[in-house]
Design a protein around this motif. Sequence first.
Motif, PDB file in Angstrom:
ATOM      1  N   HIS A 117       0.863  -1.181   0.000  1.00 25.05           N
ATOM      2  CA  HIS A 117       0.000   0.000   0.000  1.00 25.05           C
ATOM      3  C   HIS A 117       0.906   1.240   0.000  1.00 25.05           C
ATOM      4  O   HIS A 117       1.763   1.394   0.886  1.00 25.05           O
ATOM      5  N   GLU A 120       1.161   3.304   3.283  1.00 23.28           N
ATOM      6  CA  GLU A 120       1.915   2.608   4.336  1.00 23.28           C
ATOM      7  C   GLU A 120       3.405   2.711   4.001  1.00 23.28           C
ATOM      8  O   GLU A 120       4.249   2.876   4.880  1.00 23.28           O
ATOM      9  N   GLY A 156       2.179  -2.517  10.610  1.00 18.74           N
ATOM     10  CA  GLY A 156       1.117  -3.364  10.078  1.00 18.74           C
ATOM     11  C   GLY A 156      -0.179  -3.305  10.875  1.00 18.74           C
ATOM     12  O   GLY A 156      -1.167  -3.908  10.485  1.00 18.74           O
ATOM     13  N   ARG A 337       6.951  -7.194   5.557  1.00 16.97           N
ATOM     14  CA  ARG A 337       5.847  -8.157   5.402  1.00 16.97           C
ATOM     15  C   ARG A 337       6.337  -9.522   4.911  1.00 16.97           C
ATOM     16  O   ARG A 337       5.823 -10.562   5.335  1.00 16.97           O
ATOM     17  N   GLU A 342       4.321 -13.054   4.829  1.00 12.94           N
ATOM     18  CA  GLU A 342       3.250 -12.687   3.893  1.00 12.94           C
ATOM     19  C   GLU A 342       3.709 -12.824   2.441  1.00 12.94           C
ATOM     20  O   GLU A 342       4.886 -12.663   2.133  1.00 12.94           O
ATOM     21  N   SER A 344       2.028 -12.134  -1.796  1.00 17.29           N
ATOM     22  CA  SER A 344       0.891 -11.812  -2.660  1.00 17.29           C
ATOM     23  C   SER A 344       0.799 -12.903  -3.713  1.00 17.29           C
ATOM     24  O   SER A 344       1.822 -13.444  -4.136  1.00 17.29           O
ATOM     25  N   PRO A 357      -3.959  -0.992   4.845  1.00 14.63           N
ATOM     26  CA  PRO A 357      -3.913  -2.317   5.454  1.00 14.63           C
ATOM     27  C   PRO A 357      -3.828  -2.267   6.985  1.00 14.63           C
ATOM     28  O   PRO A 357      -3.309  -1.302   7.550  1.00 14.63           O
ATOM     29  N   GLY A 358      -4.360  -3.283   7.615  1.00 22.58           N
ATOM     30  CA  GLY A 358      -4.151  -3.459   9.052  1.00 22.58           C
ATOM     31  C   GLY A 358      -4.839  -2.456   9.936  1.00 22.58           C
ATOM     32  O   GLY A 358      -4.368  -2.158  11.033  1.00 22.58           O
TER      33      GLY A 358
END
Length: 360
Positions: A117, A120, A156, A337, A342, A344, A357-358
């Motif tokens: 993002h 972020e 996060g 991340r 994590e 994608s 996010p988060g």
Amino acid sequence: MAPVAAFRGGPVLGIETSCDETSAAVVDQSGIRGLAIASQDAHAAFGGVVPEIAAREHIRSLDAMVRHAMCEAEVDHADIAGVGVTAGPGLVGALLAGVNWAKAYAFARGLPLLGVHHMEGHLFGTALEHESAQPPFIGLLVSGGHTLLLEALAWGRYRLLGQTRDDAAGEAFDKVARRLGLPYPGGPQIQRAAERSAAAGGAADGGAGRFRLPRPMLSRRDLPGDPAYYDMSFSGLKTAVARIAEQLEEEGALADAVDDLAADFQEAVVDVLAEKTRRAVEQTGCRRVVLGGGVARNSRLREGLAERLGSSGELYAPSPRLATDNAAMIAAAALFRLARGERSPWSLNAEAALAFPGLA
Ligand code: KG4
Ligand code: ZN
């Protein structure tokens, strides 16, 4: 589908193409190893970013930016351990250029991919330059597309305190600049005009003190718990400036008043942002304030925030290079991340209005 190797730690290649900067970076646990940014100047003639031109310019420049970043980092393709790319928010065609490049690269090399993002990313950008810019902190994100005030509980994990209800702070700078006949991008032009006004003897508070401009959604009567306590609005301020500009124009006095009007506009934006941020520090007891986004380049904003926070807060602001859109902040967010497992999927898509996010 090709199997994806686990993230083994090590340099992450970051890609940023959400607006009009094409950027690639290599970041690892030690920080920025290489960073290349190409600012597209093809838009200036149009007075704003042309999405179609932005996408094409990204496609044209990406390979070179990656080569530059990797060369500066002294890494080879075989050294890259993961790929991070801005997946949103932003111009969808521009985003797609980066997302598709990153997907192809990660897929071909069997590397883990992470969509980041953009906003972020701006928080991570400031943290790259300040060791103490770590959660918990109050984040003030001010860019051309967004204005967000949040509490970062941990990386996060965020609590959104407030945001603009209409124009973003940077958007207001750009639109006011345009109305005053200043070239695009308007933010730096407004700052320069305000500096000229100050040099010519502006008011002590940083503005010119010549035009009375509103402080939208800022009142002593705001109470914690009211949405208006933290939310912002810049559209009415922009209109107020436009109305004064029109009046001055009719009197043939606009050209001589541009610097003072820019200074008073800038001061109104700074006043609102600084006061909302001070409230967040007071209410949360969180001393650290992390500033991010292109408008963080504004020196009067950094000064006004520091003044307003006084000894009750510590302000961490990015340098001009990391305040502007760049891939180092995207790589840093991806590194965090990826390290916590994590990934994608290969179906990662660009989203113009990707949600932060988060959010708790
Ligand atoms: O974060 P950013 O590079 O791109 C977005 O994510 O939107 O922010 C760009 C915005 C533009 O609106 C630009 O006018 C503004 O940041 N900006 C400034 C200054 N430098 C850039 N605004 C005020 N003062 C500045 N010195
Ligand atoms: Zn940005």
